[in-house]
Design an enzyme around this catalytic site. Structure first.
Site, mmCIF file in Angstrom:
data_model
loop_
_atom_site.group_PDB
_atom_site.id
_atom_site.type_symbol
_atom_site.label_atom_id
_atom_site.label_comp_id
_atom_site.label_asym_id
_atom_site.label_seq_id
_atom_site.Cartn_x
_atom_site.Cartn_y
_atom_site.Cartn_z
ATOM 1 N N ASP A 43 0.814 -1.207 0.000
ATOM 2 C CA ASP A 43 0.000 0.000 0.000
ATOM 3 C C ASP A 43 0.856 1.269 0.000
ATOM 4 O O ASP A 43 0.626 2.182 -0.797
ATOM 5 C CB ASP A 43 -0.953 -0.001 1.192
ATOM 6 C CG ASP A 43 -2.017 1.051 1.050
ATOM 7 O OD1 ASP A 43 -3.080 0.735 0.483
ATOM 8 O OD2 ASP A 43 -1.784 2.201 1.488
ATOM 9 N N ALA A 71 -4.848 2.295 -0.991
ATOM 10 C CA ALA A 71 -4.643 1.539 -2.238
ATOM 11 C C ALA A 71 -5.307 0.174 -2.156
ATOM 12 O O ALA A 71 -5.950 -0.282 -3.114
ATOM 13 C CB ALA A 71 -3.151 1.392 -2.532
ATOM 14 N N ASP A 72 -5.174 -0.485 -1.021
ATOM 15 C CA ASP A 72 -5.803 -1.791 -0.834
ATOM 16 C C ASP A 72 -7.324 -1.679 -0.914
ATOM 17 O O ASP A 72 -7.980 -2.455 -1.617
ATOM 18 C CB ASP A 72 -5.436 -2.379 0.530
ATOM 19 C CG ASP A 72 -3.959 -2.717 0.668
ATOM 20 O OD1 ASP A 72 -3.281 -2.912 -0.362
ATOM 21 O OD2 ASP A 72 -3.489 -2.784 1.817
ATOM 22 N N ILE A 73 -7.880 -0.731 -0.190
ATOM 23 C CA ILE A 73 -9.334 -0.575 -0.127
ATOM 24 C C ILE A 73 -9.892 -0.148 -1.479
ATOM 25 O O ILE A 73 -10.904 -0.684 -1.951
ATOM 26 C CB ILE A 73 -9.734 0.442 0.968
ATOM 27 C CG1 ILE A 73 -9.238 -0.002 2.345
ATOM 28 C CG2 ILE A 73 -11.231 0.703 0.957
ATOM 29 C CD1 ILE A 73 -9.746 -1.340 2.819
ATOM 30 N N MET A 103 -3.976 -2.019 -8.493
ATOM 31 C CA MET A 103 -4.040 -1.085 -7.370
ATOM 32 C C MET A 103 -3.602 0.313 -7.815
ATOM 33 O O MET A 103 -4.201 1.321 -7.434
ATOM 34 C CB MET A 103 -3.166 -1.584 -6.230
ATOM 35 C CG MET A 103 -3.653 -2.885 -5.613
ATOM 36 S SD MET A 103 -2.424 -3.651 -4.515
ATOM 37 C CE MET A 103 -2.429 -2.508 -3.140
#
Length: 187
Positions: A43, A71-73, A103
């Site tokens: 992330d 970035a993950d979410i 991402m």
């Protein structure tokens, strides 16, 4: 990373042979193609490579990561949208689909307003703490007992704020009549 599931015999091609109706989603740092496709991604690295960190931080220039794994979410949300779209298509055609989510691309898409502002002004976004480049007032302030946030994102909200703080004169002040004038006179 790209190719990992193929090496394990669990890639889309192998899964599609077993079930052609399968919806298969891959989330990777930089997608299946391009110069960074084989790069590992965390992330923090994605926040940096997308440019998010360059505009996230204090007005004095200290850069910081987002307070959560953005970035993950964001990639997960884009994956959900892609999967739902693929499910809808499958209902119409009977075919499964490979959904590829990067991402990096997800963050770029989420920051589209920042890129649009840059393209319109040719001014690099800078860290501004909790302030926002195109709206004033819009930030957190320090009070005597705690911090508080003000976000007057329209002329109606600006006038209401001025009335609430018993300063209706500010709504009529020539330096603050419109949001562009307030941005120009931010300090």
């Amino acid at each position: 990373r790209r190719g990992t599931m193929d090496r394990l015999g669990l890639g889309y091609a192998a899964a599609n042979e077993i079930n052609p109706r399968l919806i298969y989603c891959s989330i990777s740092g930089y997608g299946q193609n391009g110069p960074a496709a084989d790069e590992a991604a965390m992330d923090l690295i994605l926040q940096a490579s997308s440019g998010l960190i360059s505009m996230t931080g204090t007005a004095t220039g200290e850069t910081v990561r987002s307070g959560y794994s953005v970035a993950d979410i964001t990639a997960g949300l884009f994956a959900s949208i892609g999967i739902l779209t693929a499910l809808y298509r499958r209902e119409q055609t009977g075919d499964g689909q490979f959904v590829d989510v990067s991402m990096f691309d997800s963050l770029i898409s989420a920051m589209s307003s920042n890129y649009a502002t840059f393209l319109a002004s040719n001014v690099d976004p800078q860290p501004m703490g909790t302030s926002f480049a195109t709206i004033v007032p819009y930030r957190c302030y320090s009070g005597t007992d705690r911090s508080f946030a003000i976000a007057a994102g329209s002329e109606k909200l600006w006038r209401a704020l001025c009335d609430t703080i018993n300063r209706p004169d500010l709504a009529r002040h020539p330096d603050y009549l419109t949001n562009p004038q307030r941005v120009a006179n931010r300090e």
